[in-house]
Each structure stands twice: as C-alpha cells, then as structure tokens.
Design a protein around this motif. Structure first.
Motif, mmCIF file in Angstrom:
data_model
loop_
_atom_site.group_PDB
_atom_site.id
_atom_site.type_symbol
_atom_site.label_atom_id
_atom_site.label_comp_id
_atom_site.label_asym_id
_atom_site.label_seq_id
_atom_site.Cartn_x
_atom_site.Cartn_y
_atom_site.Cartn_z
ATOM 1 N N GLY A 1 29.994 -14.407 8.832
ATOM 2 C CA GLY A 1 29.417 -13.321 7.486
ATOM 3 C C GLY A 1 28.901 -14.721 6.749
ATOM 4 N N PRO A 2 28.380 -13.628 5.732
ATOM 5 C CA PRO A 2 27.106 -13.676 4.783
ATOM 6 C C PRO A 2 27.780 -14.520 3.816
ATOM 7 C CG PRO A 2 27.181 -11.192 4.198
ATOM 8 C CD PRO A 2 28.396 -12.167 6.086
ATOM 9 N N GLY A 3 27.248 -15.542 3.103
ATOM 10 C CA GLY A 3 27.627 -16.676 1.859
ATOM 11 C C GLY A 3 27.236 -15.920 0.911
ATOM 12 N N PHE A 4 27.088 -16.515 -0.707
ATOM 13 C CA PHE A 4 27.031 -15.994 -2.146
ATOM 14 C C PHE A 4 25.053 -15.882 -1.977
ATOM 15 C CE2 PHE A 4 24.481 -16.895 -6.275
ATOM 16 C CZ PHE A 4 25.423 -16.492 -6.691
ATOM 17 N N HIS A 5 24.027 -16.441 -2.071
ATOM 18 C CA HIS A 5 22.669 -16.415 -1.278
ATOM 19 C C HIS A 5 22.586 -15.305 -0.525
ATOM 20 C CE1 HIS A 5 22.201 -19.840 -3.587
ATOM 21 N NE2 HIS A 5 22.661 -21.086 -2.996
ATOM 22 N N CYS B 1 29.016 -8.064 4.950
ATOM 23 C CA CYS B 1 30.222 -8.121 4.057
ATOM 24 C C CYS B 1 30.270 -9.516 3.358
ATOM 25 C CB CYS B 1 30.990 -7.190 3.424
ATOM 26 S SG CYS B 1 30.001 -5.568 3.627
ATOM 27 N N ARG B 2 30.592 -10.361 2.503
ATOM 28 C CA ARG B 2 30.448 -11.429 2.530
ATOM 29 C C ARG B 2 32.104 -11.800 1.565
ATOM 30 N NH1 ARG B 2 30.273 -14.339 -3.324
ATOM 31 N NH2 ARG B 2 30.886 -16.871 -2.511
ATOM 32 N N PRO B 3 32.800 -11.926 2.535
ATOM 33 C CA PRO B 3 33.985 -12.340 2.635
ATOM 34 C C PRO B 3 34.326 -13.695 1.433
ATOM 35 C CG PRO B 3 34.082 -13.094 5.053
ATOM 36 C CD PRO B 3 32.194 -12.908 4.056
ATOM 37 N N PRO B 4 35.467 -12.977 0.586
ATOM 38 C CA PRO B 4 35.820 -13.320 -1.048
ATOM 39 C C PRO B 4 36.077 -15.053 -0.759
ATOM 40 C CG PRO B 4 37.515 -11.519 -0.865
ATOM 41 C CD PRO B 4 36.301 -12.160 0.650
ATOM 42 N N ASP B 5 34.866 -16.122 -1.443
ATOM 43 C CA ASP B 5 35.240 -16.940 -1.613
ATOM 44 C C ASP B 5 34.801 -18.529 -0.057
ATOM 45 O OD1 ASP B 5 36.185 -17.524 -4.131
ATOM 46 O OD2 ASP B 5 38.775 -17.151 -2.607
ATOM 47 N N SER C 1 24.824 -5.443 1.867
ATOM 48 C CA SER C 1 25.209 -5.446 3.201
ATOM 49 C C SER C 1 23.737 -6.722 3.545
ATOM 50 C CB SER C 1 25.287 -4.187 3.242
ATOM 51 O OG SER C 1 25.444 -4.648 5.081
ATOM 52 N N VAL C 2 24.592 -7.266 4.254
ATOM 53 C CA VAL C 2 23.686 -8.919 5.064
ATOM 54 C C VAL C 2 23.674 -7.696 7.040
ATOM 55 C CG1 VAL C 2 23.597 -11.069 5.709
ATOM 56 C CG2 VAL C 2 24.038 -10.137 3.067
ATOM 57 N N PHE C 3 22.192 -7.422 7.084
ATOM 58 C CA PHE C 3 22.225 -7.050 8.177
ATOM 59 C C PHE C 3 21.725 -7.876 9.270
ATOM 60 C CE2 PHE C 3 21.101 -3.928 12.065
ATOM 61 C CZ PHE C 3 21.982 -3.589 11.980
ATOM 62 N N ALA C 4 20.234 -8.536 9.470
ATOM 63 C CA ALA C 4 19.902 -9.738 10.152
ATOM 64 C C ALA C 4 18.423 -9.838 9.658
ATOM 65 C CB ALA C 4 19.427 -8.300 11.049
ATOM 66 N N ARG D 1 34.215 0.818 5.884
ATOM 67 C CA ARG D 1 35.564 0.292 6.584
ATOM 68 C C ARG D 1 36.466 -0.026 6.550
ATOM 69 N NH1 ARG D 1 31.727 0.561 12.263
ATOM 70 N NH2 ARG D 1 33.335 2.064 13.225
ATOM 71 N N CYS D 2 35.866 -1.788 5.685
ATOM 72 C CA CYS D 2 36.749 -2.440 5.527
ATOM 73 C C CYS D 2 37.614 -3.219 3.735
ATOM 74 C CB CYS D 2 36.867 -3.798 6.531
ATOM 75 S SG CYS D 2 35.375 -4.893 5.856
ATOM 76 N N ARG D 3 37.693 -3.606 3.426
ATOM 77 C CA ARG D 3 37.830 -3.797 1.762
ATOM 78 C C ARG D 3 37.016 -5.202 1.869
ATOM 79 N NH1 ARG D 3 41.909 -5.750 4.546
ATOM 80 N NH2 ARG D 3 42.387 -8.209 5.596
ATOM 81 N N LEU D 4 36.149 -5.724 2.820
ATOM 82 C CA LEU D 4 34.799 -6.688 2.349
ATOM 83 C C LEU D 4 34.098 -5.976 1.624
ATOM 84 C CD1 LEU D 4 34.182 -8.794 5.501
ATOM 85 C CD2 LEU D 4 36.108 -9.599 2.970
ATOM 86 N N HIS D 5 33.596 -4.260 1.167
ATOM 87 C CA HIS D 5 32.455 -3.613 0.763
ATOM 88 C C HIS D 5 32.763 -3.758 -0.414
ATOM 89 C CE1 HIS D 5 35.419 -0.803 0.735
ATOM 90 N NE2 HIS D 5 34.627 -0.127 -0.723
#
Length: 178
Positions: free
Chosen positions: A34-38, A76-80, A17-20, A7-11
């Motif tokens: 939102g999710p980080g690297f790990h 989904c993890r946002p860039p940086d 995908s990090v749900f719960a 749905r958005c560019r984060l994919h």
C-alpha cells in the motif's frame, strides 16, 4: 474509479488514490502492499525512500523503471503506514485483478508478505520468500519489501538472489556490473 472509491475506510484519510506507475505493456510487474506518506501526497506508488531503492533494484536487473509496472494491493494509504487489513485488501482486489489482467505480465514480483498473501503465494506461518508461486497462471516471485530492506539491509543479498531468479526465468541476462 479508484480515485473516487469509498468501498473501505482507507478512503477517509487519503490525499490521493495511488494506482500505478510504469508501462501497461510491461512483461514484469511489482506489487507492494500500500501507499506510504509520499505516495499519498504524489498519487504514485514507490516514490519515497523505498521507491528509490526499488528503482535501483529494477535497474540492477537490467530494466528501466519506466518499462515495468508498479502497483499496490490497496490504493489508499493505511493509517500510520500499517499493513492493510484483510477486509481492506479484499475491497481493493478487483482493482488489482483488473490491473494484472490488463498488463498480463510474464512475471510478478510480490514485495512483502501482504502482497504475497493477496496474490495467493504465501500462507500464514509458512516460508514464503523466494518460493515461486502462480497467480492466474502467471509466475510470482515473493520477496521482501524495499521498506523492510531499508530497516534490515542484511537481507539485501537474499532479495538479490530472488531478483536474479526472476531475470533468469524471463530468459534475460543481468547487465554487466562496472
């Protein structure tokens, strides 16, 4: 559905995908931004340094981290590790809404301004931390994100006050400290 969402560019940059994590019958939910690297690598929220701090906070409140529910505004993890943009958060809102409706907690803790704004308990430019609000009739306590506390440990005391208010609102007592 969230695993294959586009749905958005984060994919575009996600590994997972990090749900719960936690219990779907929890009386207490923590919502981050939102999710980080790990988290992106493991597919679980709050597993890095901020997650370790969050788990210690949950334990200090008298809960087992497995008995609460932990999720994020975006899956989904946002860039940086940047804060999710409003359009990205809006695209993920149906997932968050469904999660909170299924769990139906007694109290939600919004971790950080992004989570607080997306739950409707913080207005831009106004005081937000430590001020009770509601989302769909559920009490929400907005407080600082654990990642912020890692960079600004002097604010741990005010977050602990917020978490004590949550414990009290839930009619529980804090465990004795040894």
């Amino acid at each position: 559905e969230a695993k294959t969402c586009t749905r958005c560019r984060l994919h575009e940059g996600r590994t997972n995908s990090v749900f719960a994590r936690g219990s779907e019958t929890a009386s207490l939910v923590f919502v981050g931004e939102g999710p980080g690297f790990h988290e992106d690598q493991q597919g679980l929220p709050f597993v890095g340094n901020a997650g370790q701090l969050l788990d210690r906070m949950i334990t200090a409140m008298g809960f087992d981290p497995a008995e609460v529910y932990i999720c994020n505004v975006v899956k989904c993890r946002p860039p940086d590790n940047r804060t999710p943009n409003p359009d990205e958060a809006a695209e993920c809102l149906p997932y968050l809404r469904a999660q909170l409706e299924v769990v139906a907690p007694e109290v939600i803790v919004a971790l950080g301004r992004c989570a607080a704004e997306n739950l409707g308990v913080a207005e831009p430019g106004r005081r937000w931390r430590g001020e009770w609000g509601t989302w769909e009739g559920i009490r929400v306590m907005p407080t600082y994100h654990p990642a912020y506390l890692l960079r600004n440990p002097e604010n741990k005391r005010v977050v602990w006050q917020d978490l004590q208010a949550v414990v009290k609102a839930m009619g529980r007592e804090l465990p004795a400290r040894s």
